[in-house]
Every structure is written in C-alpha cells, then in structure tokens.
Design a protein around this motif. Structure first.
Motif, PDB file in Angstrom:
ATOM      1  N   ASP A 147      20.644  54.669  26.689  1.00 33.74           N
ATOM      2  CA  ASP A 147      20.688  54.657  25.222  1.00 33.74           C
ATOM      3  C   ASP A 147      20.170  53.331  24.676  1.00 33.74           C
ATOM      4  N   LYS A 148      19.807  53.339  23.405  1.00 37.83           N
ATOM      5  CA  LYS A 148      19.329  52.127  22.755  1.00 37.83           C
ATOM      6  C   LYS A 148      20.380  51.015  22.824  1.00 37.83           C
ATOM      7  N   SER A 149      21.658  51.394  22.751  1.00 40.64           N
ATOM      8  CA  SER A 149      22.722  50.387  22.784  1.00 40.64           C
ATOM      9  C   SER A 149      22.719  49.630  24.110  1.00 40.64           C
ATOM     10  N   VAL A 150      22.421  50.347  25.203  1.00 42.82           N
ATOM     11  CA  VAL A 150      22.347  49.706  26.510  1.00 42.82           C
ATOM     12  C   VAL A 150      21.162  48.749  26.572  1.00 42.82           C
ATOM     13  N   ARG A 151      20.019  49.200  26.109  1.00 43.59           N
ATOM     14  CA  ARG A 151      18.825  48.350  26.129  1.00 43.59           C
ATOM     15  C   ARG A 151      19.008  47.132  25.224  1.00 43.59           C
TER      16      ARG A 151
ATOM     17  N   PRO B 157      20.380  39.102  38.961  1.00 45.45           N
ATOM     18  CA  PRO B 157      20.079  40.389  39.603  1.00 45.45           C
ATOM     19  C   PRO B 157      20.967  41.491  39.032  1.00 45.45           C
ATOM     20  N   VAL B 158      20.626  42.739  39.331  1.00 50.51           N
ATOM     21  CA  VAL B 158      21.410  43.884  38.864  1.00 50.51           C
ATOM     22  C   VAL B 158      22.197  44.466  40.026  1.00 50.51           C
ATOM     23  N   CYS B 159      23.423  44.886  39.731  1.00 48.14           N
ATOM     24  CA  CYS B 159      24.314  45.483  40.726  1.00 48.14           C
ATOM     25  C   CYS B 159      24.564  46.920  40.303  1.00 48.14           C
ATOM     26  N   MET B 160      23.906  47.860  40.982  1.00 49.50           N
ATOM     27  CA  MET B 160      23.949  49.262  40.593  1.00 49.50           C
ATOM     28  C   MET B 160      25.265  49.906  41.046  1.00 49.50           C
TER      29      MET B 160
ATOM     30  N   ARG C 212      25.113  54.667  32.018  1.00 47.16           N
ATOM     31  CA  ARG C 212      26.174  54.916  31.047  1.00 47.16           C
ATOM     32  C   ARG C 212      26.650  53.643  30.363  1.00 47.16           C
ATOM     33  N   GLU C 213      26.625  52.541  31.113  1.00 44.62           N
ATOM     34  CA  GLU C 213      27.209  51.295  30.608  1.00 44.62           C
ATOM     35  C   GLU C 213      26.658  50.143  31.430  1.00 44.62           C
ATOM     36  N   VAL C 214      26.585  48.954  30.830  1.00 46.73           N
ATOM     37  CA  VAL C 214      26.245  47.733  31.562  1.00 46.73           C
ATOM     38  C   VAL C 214      27.325  46.693  31.271  1.00 46.73           C
ATOM     39  N   ARG C 215      27.667  45.912  32.308  1.00 39.87           N
ATOM     40  CA  ARG C 215      28.692  44.882  32.183  1.00 39.87           C
ATOM     41  C   ARG C 215      28.142  43.572  32.720  1.00 39.87           C
TER      42      ARG C 215
ATOM     43  N   ILE D 254      24.487  41.554  36.788  1.00 42.10           N
ATOM     44  CA  ILE D 254      24.739  42.560  35.757  1.00 42.10           C
ATOM     45  C   ILE D 254      25.138  43.855  36.457  1.00 42.10           C
ATOM     46  N   VAL D 255      26.324  44.383  36.146  1.00 43.20           N
ATOM     47  CA  VAL D 255      26.760  45.659  36.721  1.00 43.20           C
ATOM     48  C   VAL D 255      26.187  46.791  35.870  1.00 43.20           C
TER      49      VAL D 255
END
Length: 556
Positions: free
Chosen positions: A464-468, A483-486, A511-514, A522-523
């Motif tokens: 979603d735009k909110s995530v971006r 780095p990203v943690c999937m 669904r979400e990023v933390r 970044i999770v």
C-alpha cells in the motif's frame, strides 16, 4: 534404535572444562552452570582480538515440511565429522524457544547420535538468556507507560507507541490487547500487544552486538514510538538503556556445551528466521572463529529465509565471509514437495522425488548468487531407497554441485565423514567470493523487491501507499542504508504456505514494515505471518511430563 531422549540420557558427558580445553579456553575463563555447561567470560573473549579466523561453514536447508529435514542434526553431525577427520572444529547454534518446545516441534537440540547435550537443559531455560531478554524488553515497556503516567514530559503520542511486550511462549490471545484498564491509578488505556521473545528487537540486538558497549549503544537506539509531530523517541530518551544493559550483562556471554561425541558447541541467541533474522549471536560466532579452524553454524528454516538473512544481515553487519554452504535435504521432504502425501512417504516414488527436486534446485541457485560454494547433504531416513538416493545425486550433479548421503542420525560422525571431507575440499579448492545480494545504498523498497524477485522468484511486491510512504520517511530520517529482514511463511518461496516446490509468477504482499533501529534492519511483514504464534490443536505440551523417577518425558 533408542529414542533421541534415551540416547541423550545415555551420553557420557565430560566436564565442561575439558570441552573448553579442546579450544584452549582455560578453566578460569568459564563461568560454569553445573558441570556440563558454562558461559565464556567477556574478558577472555576480548583478549582474542588479533587472532586469525577459522573457516565459516553455513548449514541451511530446503523449505521445511512436516516430513522433516534435520538442519540442526546435520550441523552437529558435520561438526563431529570434521573433528573425526582431524580438524579442529566447533559448532554455533541458536538456543531453542519455549514456544516451539511446548508447541509443534518439541525440542531443538539435534537428533539420534548427532545431538548437543544436556538436551533437557538446553531446551528448557538453559542459562536463562531468554528470560533476561524478556525482562529487558518488558522493563522498557514498563518505563514507557510509567513515563506517560507521570506527566509524559517527552510528549509521547500514546496512539503511536510502537513498542510491544513479549513472552517466550505461543499465545495467540495476546497478539492484540488493551492495557492500563481499571481506572486512573492504572494509567492511560491504549491498544498494545505481545510478540514472542524470539521476535524481540532486543533478541536481534543481543545477537548482533559485538560487546557490552555496542549492546548499550544499540539498546539506546531503539525507537519506542513517536510524538505528535512524528519525531522519534528512543530508549535512550527514556534513560532505559543502562538498566537494560545490566539485565543483559550475563546473557551477552556465549554458552558452551558439548555434542554426544564431546566436541565443543556454542549455543547462544535464538531469533526465529520467519519473523526475525534467524542466526545465532555474532559474539559466539566470532569467538568460535578465533578458537577453531572450522566453525559450522546454521540459519533457521529454508535458505530463502535463514541463509538470505545470514548473508544479507549477519555477515554484512559483522564483516563475516563464509567459506562454504551445506544445503540439507531429505528424500521424504522432496517427495512431499513433489506432491506425495505424508502417509505415503515411506514408499519409493522416484518421479515425485524428481519433481520435488525443483525446490532443492532453487535453493542451490540462490545460495550460489552470494558467491559461496555449495554441497548438498542428504539426511538419510531408513525408508530411503538406493534409486531415490541416486536420483538426488544425479539432480545435484546437473546443478553443478555434489550431493552426499549422510547417516549421522544413526551413526554419528561416522555417518558424516564423507560430507566433512567434501566440505574441506570445497574450502581448500573452491574459493568463495562472497557478496551480499544488494548494496547498502539501494532504496529500501528496491531491496525488498530484490529479495522477492531474486530469492522468492516473485513477479513483484504488492504494498500500500502507506507502506511505501513509511519507507520513504525512514530514508529521509537516515535509515535508508539498513538491510531488510523479511518476515514470511517458511513453508514456501511464496507467501502461501501451501504452495510447495519452486513456484514462480506470484506476488509478495507486504502488510506492514517495522523499523528496528537498534538491531539495524527494517522488518518487512509479508502475507499472514504472525510475530506471536499460536499453539496447534494438540500442542507438544500435552505430552510433556515427569515420570515416576522425576525424568522428563515427551520432550524430543
């Protein structure tokens, strides 16, 4: 053959000081927890700087199935096998979480004649590290709500508190809660929730910190929430980092135990790989590399999760360079990937096996992308036929790698001698040219897309735009280099746990990023994955008990 727990109880364990001596660790450098487990003191570890490093070997696997793969068992078997052929080797493993122990999988200390011991201690409380992490995490939670109660001078927006509580147990009823009910004396009610301890940012921080000073710096960097103007508030702002470090002082020291064959094993830290970065602690790995010529470590679940995070997060952050990778597969699991039901896995089915080998092939291709030489370990089951074993070996050869039959569960190090020799051959003759999958300066969303396309073989990422917008905001705040943690299901390359094999053409929904500013990643939460698991319909806890002699039954 005896059960895992019967084999473990029959083990002739040596005093932990003797195990330490195999790595030239003097008795005074060990803080013993009984006679068979100990912590290695930080002062001794600090004195190892300047020593050359040994060779780091990663053990990973195909996507897990209910048929079993045996990654930890193979890690222990390979470590024993390397010692058997005269190499000075140590193992680095994660500590088991009580959630899975009492949930679906039971214990996590290997199996058969390839186990780490004392098995019951390792699976239940061990040296208390997870309790310390849980306490440090929830201390910060208490300090947040206490600060709000006593006037909130930091102007924390109670609607934007991102720090959740944790416990080391599967409990779906705590995923979303309302806290501080009961009137004025109990504070200001707000929505909150729990994650499992192994998903805690503090678990990740402990596993990535290099020493106590680095630990406190990372703890201080934790972002607990935001003000109304969206500016971040950290644990350091709450003056929580000092007390949290005190609680974690002992937990930071790696744990030393032994295998059934009395070889040294470091077991320290335990982040899950489907919701965290899935690797044991950097400090344990670095310590082992200074003390042994070969260090065998494992990364959680399949190579699409554990190995990718080992390479892109742990190795990147710690400056580690793996020399080789072992991908564990079982004929049973590959047949399941080929469409065979669990009740039919004992029957020979070469065609289904060949179809399921696509999953193995995908993992081989993925690990090779990181510039690391690969060997396949076929974890042997008694129902495997010669035709099936030869089919895997032939398939692996088509992928340009060798597959080795391993019988460590039944034979211990004798069953991994061939694998050990192959690993040594790879390390000595097939030089690794390790590199992470993406560069630090790549935009965050592009990093997510890179993992999704190159590792999962997805067409694209749906967000979603909110995530971006959130990712862009973090880049503007100086976190774009992380780095990203999937966080996604471990059962498939896709986000659908029922889609086995090597699917293509799918989408990865985010669904979400933390932001884990303290851990330094970044999770990215994908699909329906949960950071607080639930118990199955019939949990392992239903079968765990003490017998008439006070012995633990049902823990395997």
């Amino acid at each position: 053959m005896a059960s895992d727990i019967e084999i473990a109880r029959a083990a002739k364990m040596r005093p932990i000081t003797e195990i330490g001596a195999k790595l030239d660790i003097p008795p005074e450098a060990l803080e013993s927890y009984g006679s068979t487990k100990a912590k290695v003191k930080s002062s001794f570890i600090a004195g190892l700087n300047g020593r050359p490093d040994g060779k780091l070997i990663l053990v990973t696997a195909i996507n897990p199935t209910s048929a079993g793969e045996g990654k930890t068992t193979t890690t222990v078997g390979l470590g024993d096998g390397l010692n058997r052929i005269g190499k000075r080797a140590a193992m680095c493993l994660r500590e088991p979480s009580l959630g899975p122990c009492f949930g679906m999988k039971g214990g996590a200390a290997g199996g058969g004649h390839a186990q780490v011991v004392p098995m019951e201690d390792i699976n239940l409380h061990f040296t208390g590290d997870f309790h310390a992490i849980t306490s440090a995490h929830n201390l910060l939670s208490a300090l947040i709500d206490n600060h709000i109660y006593w006037g909130n001078t930091l102007e924390i927006d109670v609607r934007r508190v991102t720090w959740r509580r944790v416990m080391d147990m599967n409990d779906r009823s705590l995923r979303e809660i309302v806290s501080s009910l009961g009137g004025v004396a109990n504070g200001f009610p707000r929505e909150a929730g729990f994650d499992i301890t192994v998903a805690s940012e503090i678990m990740a921080i402990l596993c990535l910190a290099t020493d106590l000073a680095d630990l406190q710096e990372r703890l201080g960097n934790i972002i607990i929430g935001y003000r109304r103007d969206r500016s971040a508030i950290t644990a350091r702002d709450l003056e929580a980092d000092g007390a949290m470090t005190v609680l974690l002082k002992e937990a930071m020291q790696p744990n030393l135990v032994q295998t059934l064959e009395n070889n040294p094993a470091f077991i320290h830290g335990g982040p899950f790989a489907n919701i965290a970065h899935g690797c044991n602690s950097v400090i344990a790995t670095r310590t082992a590399l200074k003390l042994a010529d070969y260090v065998v470590t494992e990364a959680g679940f399949g190579a699409d999760l554990g190995a990718e995070k080992f390479f892109d997060i742990k190795c990147r952050k710690a400056g580690l360079s793996p020399a080789a990778a072992v991908i564990v597969a079982t004929i049973r699991a590959l047949k399941m990937n080929g469409g065979v039901g669990k009740d039919e896995l004992g029957e020979e089915n070469v065609e289904a096996l060949k179809k399921g080998c696509a999953n193995l092939g995908r993992h081989i291709e993925n690990v090779k992308q990181f510039g690391v030489p690969v060997v396949v370990a076929i974890n042997h089951f008694v129902t495997d036929t010669d035709a099936e074993v030869e089919a895997i070996k032939a398939y692996a050869a088509e992928q340009g790698v060798e597959a080795v039959l391993c019988q460590h569960w039944a034979k211990g190090s004798e069953g991994t001698e061939e694998l050990a020799r192959k690993v040594v051959e790879l390390v000595e003759h097939d030089s690794a040219q390790f590199a992470p999958l993406y560069e630090d300066d790549m935009p965050l969303f592009a990093k997510i897309q890179t993992v999704a396309r190159r590792i999962y073989r997805a067409d694209d990422v749906a967000a979603d735009k909110s995530v971006r917008d959130q990712l862009h905001k973090w880049e503007a705040d100086g976190f774009g280099h992380l780095p990203v943690c999937m966080a996604k299901t471990q059962y498939s390359f896709s986000t659908d746990p029922n889609l086995r094999g090597a699917p293509t053409g799918h989408m990865v929904p985010v669904r979400e990023v933390r932001l884990s500013a303290g851990a330094g990643f970044i999770v990215v939460i994908c699909g329906e994955i949960m950071t607080m698991p639930g118990l199955p319909k019939v949990p392992s806890a239903n079968h765990i008990r003490l017998d008439a002699d006070g012995q633990i039954e049902g823990l395997f």
